[in-house]
Design a protein around this motif. Structure first.
Motif, PDB file in Angstrom:
ATOM      1  N   ASN A 219      51.453  90.133  24.913  1.00  0.00           N
ATOM      2  CA  ASN A 219      50.312  88.868  26.650  1.00  0.00           C
ATOM      3  C   ASN A 219      49.564  90.129  26.738  1.00  0.00           C
TER       4      ASN A 219
ATOM      5  N   HIS B  64      43.628  83.616  30.919  1.00  0.00           N
ATOM      6  CA  HIS B  64      43.348  82.860  30.200  1.00  0.00           C
ATOM      7  C   HIS B  64      43.141  81.564  31.144  1.00  0.00           C
TER       8      HIS B  64
ATOM      9  N   TYR C 167      48.097  86.295  33.010  1.00  0.00           N
ATOM     10  CA  TYR C 167      48.880  85.568  32.037  1.00  0.00           C
ATOM     11  C   TYR C 167      50.537  85.751  32.800  1.00  0.00           C
TER      12      TYR C 167
ATOM     13  N   HIS D  26      48.693  73.059  26.298  1.00  0.00           N
ATOM     14  CA  HIS D  26      50.080  74.295  27.331  1.00  0.00           C
ATOM     15  C   HIS D  26      51.422  73.055  27.044  1.00  0.00           C
TER      16      HIS D  26
ATOM     17  N   THR E  35      50.701  80.542  30.580  1.00  0.00           N
ATOM     18  CA  THR E  35      50.586  81.360  29.122  1.00  0.00           C
ATOM     19  C   THR E  35      49.626  80.811  27.967  1.00  0.00           C
ATOM     20  N   ASN E  36      48.910  79.818  28.733  1.00  0.00           N
ATOM     21  CA  ASN E  36      47.568  79.803  27.226  1.00  0.00           C
ATOM     22  C   ASN E  36      46.588  78.782  28.276  1.00  0.00           C
ATOM     23  N   ASP E  37      45.224  79.186  27.164  1.00  0.00           N
ATOM     24  CA  ASP E  37      44.167  78.321  27.903  1.00  0.00           C
ATOM     25  C   ASP E  37      44.581  76.960  27.742  1.00  0.00           C
TER      26      ASP E  37
END
Length: 154
Positions: free
Chosen positions: A7, A46, A68, A97, A112-114
């Motif tokens: 990360n 992200h 992140y 997500h 934590t993600n796009d």
């Protein structure tokens, strides 16, 4: 060679880097003097996109970039009325997500993600029922779900 933890990503070399050869995350340092060198790492970023055809959203519809692990609070008005048309929030769906969907008009997540968040809506239309003369109708004025049928009996 710099190696980032989960990360994180390598950002740059810092310190006594003069006369060094830097190629990406690798540095070749000529030891012609005492040096202090540090690899600098940064949290991954992200994107978070909010999409909504109706209502006032928080955050406002658009695209955001977050580090992140950023905690995000998301909400939208549950009802928007425009004249004789009413839009009712039925929840949300999300691509990229987890969780992928929900039935509320507010929730929080740790980014934590796009991801793309889309608020979902149903449409209602105003039905106004009157009677002229002596008599009545079995239905009163009300919001009716689009594409449904209403049986009126005089």
């Amino acid at each position: 060679t710099a190696s980032a933890s989960n990360n994180y990503h390598f950002a740059y070399w810092s310190g006594d880097t003069n006369e060094s050869v830097i190629v990406g995350d690798t540095i070749t340092v000529p030891m012609t003097q005492a040096r202090s060198i540090a690899a600098v790492f940064a949290l991954n970023k992200h994107t978070f996109e909010v999409v909504s055809a109706h209502g006032v959203t928080e955050p406002v519809a658009g695209i955001y970039t977050n580090s992140y692990g950023t905690a995000l609070s998301n909400s939208v008005d549950s009802i928007e009325t425009l004249g004789s048309t009413q839009y009712v929030n039925t929840g949300w769906s999300m691509i990229g997500h987890d969780p992928a969907s929900g039935t509320t008009n507010a929730f929080t997540l740790v980014h934590t993600n796009d991801a793309v968040l889309t608020w979902t809506w149903s449409t209602n239309y105003w039905l106004e029922v009157d009677s002229i003369g002596a008599g009545s109708v079995n239905h009163s004025n009300d919001w009716i779900t689009a594409e449904s049928n209403v049986v009126l009996i005089a």
